[in-house]
Write an enzyme that holds these catalytic residues in place. Structure first.
Site, mmCIF file in Angstrom:
data_model
loop_
_atom_site.group_PDB
_atom_site.id
_atom_site.type_symbol
_atom_site.label_atom_id
_atom_site.label_comp_id
_atom_site.label_asym_id
_atom_site.label_seq_id
_atom_site.Cartn_x
_atom_site.Cartn_y
_atom_site.Cartn_z
ATOM 1 N N GLY A 17 37.141 11.615 47.199
ATOM 2 C CA GLY A 17 36.086 12.643 48.181
ATOM 3 C C GLY A 17 35.197 13.323 47.022
ATOM 4 O O GLY A 17 34.854 14.671 47.441
ATOM 5 N N LEU A 18 35.053 12.704 45.998
ATOM 6 C CA LEU A 18 34.527 13.554 44.894
ATOM 7 C C LEU A 18 32.999 13.539 44.682
ATOM 8 O O LEU A 18 32.218 14.465 43.997
ATOM 9 C CB LEU A 18 34.810 13.075 43.268
ATOM 10 C CG LEU A 18 36.411 12.932 43.257
ATOM 11 C CD1 LEU A 18 36.565 12.424 41.958
ATOM 12 C CD2 LEU A 18 37.057 14.339 43.377
ATOM 13 N N GLY A 34 27.021 13.787 48.365
ATOM 14 C CA GLY A 34 25.707 13.281 48.823
ATOM 15 C C GLY A 34 26.173 11.603 48.886
ATOM 16 O O GLY A 34 25.257 10.781 49.254
ATOM 17 N N ASN A 91 26.158 2.472 36.441
ATOM 18 C CA ASN A 91 25.751 3.933 35.984
ATOM 19 C C ASN A 91 26.204 3.738 34.594
ATOM 20 O O ASN A 91 26.253 5.056 34.033
ATOM 21 C CB ASN A 91 26.572 4.758 36.904
ATOM 22 C CG ASN A 91 26.109 4.787 38.333
ATOM 23 O OD1 ASN A 91 26.931 4.557 39.091
ATOM 24 N ND2 ASN A 91 24.972 5.181 38.385
ATOM 25 N N HIS A 125 33.658 14.498 37.708
ATOM 26 C CA HIS A 125 34.271 13.495 37.537
ATOM 27 C C HIS A 125 33.721 12.350 36.725
ATOM 28 O O HIS A 125 34.394 11.464 35.737
ATOM 29 C CB HIS A 125 34.990 12.847 38.570
ATOM 30 C CG HIS A 125 34.189 12.315 39.607
ATOM 31 N ND1 HIS A 125 33.298 13.194 40.448
ATOM 32 C CD2 HIS A 125 33.906 10.854 40.245
ATOM 33 C CE1 HIS A 125 32.468 11.889 41.009
ATOM 34 N NE2 HIS A 125 33.063 10.901 40.985
ATOM 35 N N ARG A 126 32.423 12.284 36.677
ATOM 36 C CA ARG A 126 31.647 11.224 35.942
ATOM 37 C C ARG A 126 31.287 11.877 34.449
ATOM 38 O O ARG A 126 30.803 10.744 33.689
ATOM 39 C CB ARG A 126 30.561 10.728 36.762
ATOM 40 C CG ARG A 126 31.070 10.210 38.393
ATOM 41 C CD ARG A 126 30.164 8.950 38.852
ATOM 42 N NE ARG A 126 30.387 7.996 37.683
ATOM 43 C CZ ARG A 126 29.814 6.870 38.133
ATOM 44 N NH1 ARG A 126 28.899 6.670 39.233
ATOM 45 N NH2 ARG A 126 29.906 5.631 37.250
ATOM 46 N N GLU A 142 21.585 8.804 35.291
ATOM 47 C CA GLU A 142 22.701 8.065 35.918
ATOM 48 C C GLU A 142 22.440 6.411 35.704
ATOM 49 O O GLU A 142 23.067 5.613 36.375
ATOM 50 C CB GLU A 142 22.530 8.134 37.716
ATOM 51 C CG GLU A 142 22.743 9.568 37.946
ATOM 52 C CD GLU A 142 24.212 9.953 38.079
ATOM 53 O OE1 GLU A 142 25.139 9.024 38.753
ATOM 54 O OE2 GLU A 142 24.755 11.152 38.007
ATOM 55 N N ARG A 180 20.388 13.335 41.383
ATOM 56 C CA ARG A 180 20.953 13.083 40.134
ATOM 57 C C ARG A 180 20.213 12.596 38.955
ATOM 58 O O ARG A 180 20.659 12.350 37.846
ATOM 59 C CB ARG A 180 22.020 12.029 40.426
ATOM 60 C CG ARG A 180 23.109 12.458 41.254
ATOM 61 C CD ARG A 180 24.362 11.581 41.178
ATOM 62 N NE ARG A 180 25.187 11.478 42.380
ATOM 63 C CZ ARG A 180 26.385 10.778 42.464
ATOM 64 N NH1 ARG A 180 26.709 10.168 41.312
ATOM 65 N NH2 ARG A 180 26.922 10.734 43.822
ATOM 66 N N HIS A 195 21.886 6.902 44.719
ATOM 67 C CA HIS A 195 20.938 6.414 43.615
ATOM 68 C C HIS A 195 20.002 5.433 44.198
ATOM 69 O O HIS A 195 20.166 4.991 45.403
ATOM 70 C CB HIS A 195 22.002 5.407 42.872
ATOM 71 C CG HIS A 195 23.049 6.269 41.931
ATOM 72 N ND1 HIS A 195 24.586 5.697 42.057
ATOM 73 C CD2 HIS A 195 23.055 7.233 41.158
ATOM 74 C CE1 HIS A 195 25.243 6.666 41.356
ATOM 75 N NE2 HIS A 195 24.224 7.574 40.764
ATOM 76 N N CYS A 228 26.388 -1.937 42.203
ATOM 77 C CA CYS A 228 26.916 -0.932 41.272
ATOM 78 C C CYS A 228 28.067 -1.278 40.274
ATOM 79 O O CYS A 228 28.128 -0.556 39.302
ATOM 80 C CB CYS A 228 27.823 0.340 42.389
ATOM 81 S SG CYS A 228 26.814 0.946 43.499
HETATM 82 O O1 SUG Z 1 28.744 8.100 41.476
HETATM 83 N N1 SUG Z 1 31.448 7.036 43.602
HETATM 84 C C1 SUG Z 1 30.224 6.691 42.717
HETATM 85 C C2 SUG Z 1 29.596 5.406 43.262
HETATM 86 C C3 SUG Z 1 28.579 4.894 42.472
HETATM 87 C C4 SUG Z 1 27.718 4.025 42.858
HETATM 88 N N2 SUG Z 1 26.793 3.376 41.936
HETATM 89 C C5 SUG Z 1 25.721 2.884 42.384
HETATM 90 N N3 SUG Z 1 25.046 3.198 43.414
HETATM 91 N N4 SUG Z 1 24.995 2.009 41.105
HETATM 92 C C6 SUG Z 1 29.237 7.941 42.737
HETATM 93 O O2 SUG Z 1 29.210 8.551 43.570
HETATM 94 C C7 SUG Z 1 33.604 8.531 44.186
HETATM 95 C C8 SUG Z 1 34.600 8.682 43.634
HETATM 96 C C9 SUG Z 1 35.746 9.550 44.514
HETATM 97 O O3 SUG Z 1 35.235 10.108 45.752
HETATM 98 O O4 SUG Z 1 36.767 9.253 44.531
HETATM 99 C C10 SUG Z 1 32.238 8.117 43.439
HETATM 100 O O5 SUG Z 1 32.286 8.766 42.087
#
Ligand code: SUG
Length: 446
Positions: A20-21, A24, A110, A137-138, A174, A211, A247, A368
């Site tokens: 749930g990180l 948006g 990404n 986290h990213r 991103e 982003r 995105h 993705c």
């Molecule tokens: O960055 N989800 C990713 C999903 C990325 C999708 N990529 C593209 N659209 N190209 C993000 O939001 C969720 C992780 C979590 O909640 O455990 C997450 O990071």
């Protein structure tokens, strides 16, 4: 010059979970706390890769990153042995452990922005790893991604792997999720479309974060040596971001001359299409397949991930194939739209639905999961062979994943030092399989 698009998918890591990180990202928020299946996730990814490789497309992979990412926990003040760090952090800051444990590098769209050699001043393929600084986290991915790209694209006479942009909000980046390339032929000069949500310094009143900045897009275009008249910078609509398009690739995808997008994707729709036409002038006439809000409401586009599909030139087929997630088939409006679209005589002639549900629950569809890299035959021959999918590698990775990955993982279990030990064993074994070298992962360097 002839060239072909290759797809490099992010291999799903052993800690895949629903944390749930991502503010948006509606799927991430909705599914936070669910029990995941890392094993099923990695197998879904491998099946998708094999499907494309079997069809004769060039399929590659990028290795998962080390998670939990101990350098983040240590930088936050936790010390002792690695197990002690995880245990103490789990007691005092469980949210931080969750962020240090996300398998988010699986979303290779990404990983970086990529410009093929036909577009760049020095005739090399350029990669800028995304800094992903909007979410903690990213934000820990960029340097390791740079390492992965430097492993797969090691030949510096043909490939240029840049540093990520500075880690400051003005340069929020991103990667290819906000980038589309259109062209007449893959090997010819193309038009590179960069999509941003906000400008540096702009006060942002949106419900969810934007982003990507214009300044990040411009920096990437400049450092890749792109021709300014073939670059287009488009603002993503606030309506799309507010509806959950964190995105641009959640509402838009393009291949060759075709741009497939939702009516509400861009802030100034008319100006956007005009700018693309102008940039393509003398090269090709863009084909716009615009999906009206009246037929597919943006909410459905986002839950179904219709646009987060791979739009591919399929060997032996004369129209493009859309590799869409199963959720697109299960959503009434998008299923209906797809059926009508392929029955017509537009550029997209077939839709195939794939199961990537483990990733989808975190907001990651087929598009993705992959990084597109257009390669000439010489460039393809220069790619590190172990980064390219073969039957043998697929089988080997299937056995590897079945041995090392848990079948079930709850976010409540992320503080278990045994998970770290298992994950490291998996990555050590992967290091051998792919020949990543003795010091690819931080834990191998101590
Ligand atoms: O960055 N989800 C990713 C999903 C990325 C999708 N990529 C593209 N659209 N190209 C993000 O939001 C969720 C992780 C979590 O909640 O455990 C997450 O990071």
């Amino acid at each position: 010059m002839f060239a072909q698009e290759a797809n490099f998918d992010g291999l799903i890591g052993p800690t895949h979970n629903y944390g749930g990180l991502s503010d948006g990202n509606l799927a991430s928020a909705r599914n936070g706390g669910l029990v995941s299946s890392p094993r099923q996730g990695v197998l879904e990814g491998l099946t998708k890769m094999k499907r494309l490789a079997d069809a004769g497309l060039v399929q590659g992979l990028l290795p998962p990153h080390e998670r939990p990412f101990l350098p983040l926990l240590r930088r936050a003040g936790f010390s002792g042995s690695d197990a002690q760090v995880v245990e103490a952090a789990w007691k005092q800051a469980p949210g931080l452990v969750r962020k240090a444990s996300s398998a988010s590098p699986m979303w290779a769209a990404n990983a970086a922005t990529v410009s093929p050699s036909a577009d760049t001043a020095d005739g090399r393929v350029h990669f800028t790893p995304a800094n992903l600084l909007t979410t903690l986290h990213r934000s820990i991915e960029g340097r390791q991604t740079q390492r992965s790209l430097s492993w797969a694209f090691a030949d510096t006479s043909r490939f240029s792997v840049h540093d990520p942009l500075p880690m400051q909000a003005d340069f929020a980046d991103e990667g290819a999720a906000n980038h589309v390339r259109l062209c007449a032929e893959q090997g010819g000069e193309g038009v590179e479309i960069f999509v941003y949500g906000r400008s540096a310094g702009e006060s942002w009143a949106g419900a969810f974060p934007a982003r990507q900045t214009l300044e990040a897009c411009q920096a990437v275009a400049r450092s890749h040596g792109l021709d300014p008249k073939r670059c287009v910078f488009l603002r993503q609509s606030q309506a799309a971001i507010d509806a959950g398009a964190f995105h641009n690739d959640v509402v838009c995808v393009g291949t060759r001359t075709t741009l497939f997008f939702h009516e509400l994707a861009f802030e100034d729709r008319h100006g956007a299409l005009e700018a693309i036409r102008r940039a393509a002038n003398g090269l090709f006439e863009p084909v716009f397949v615009e999906v009206p809000e009246a037929e597919v409401p943006i909410g459905d586009a986002i839950t179904s991930y219709l646009f987060n599909s791979q739009l591919l030139e399929w060997p032996g087929e004369d129209r493009l194939a859309l590799i869409a997630p199963k959720e697109t088939e299960e959503t009434e409006t998008t299923r209906g739209y797809c059926a009508a679209m392929v029955a017509g005589n537009g550029p997209i002639g077939r839709v195939e639905f794939v199961d990537v549900r483990q990733s989808m629950r975190n907001g990651g569809g087929p598009a993705c999961l992959r990084l597109r890299v257009v390669l000439t035959p010489e460039e393809r021959a220069a790619v590190t062979p172990a980064a390219l999918m073969t039957d043998a590698l697929h089988d080997q990775l299937t056995v590897w994943a079945s041995k090392h990955y848990r079948d079930r993982l709850s976010p409540d279990e992320l503080g278990d030092p045994a998970l770290m030990v298992e994950s490291r064993a998996a990555l050590d074994a992967l290091t051998q399989i792919l020949g990543l070298g003795p010091d690819f992962y931080p834990f191998q360097r101590v």
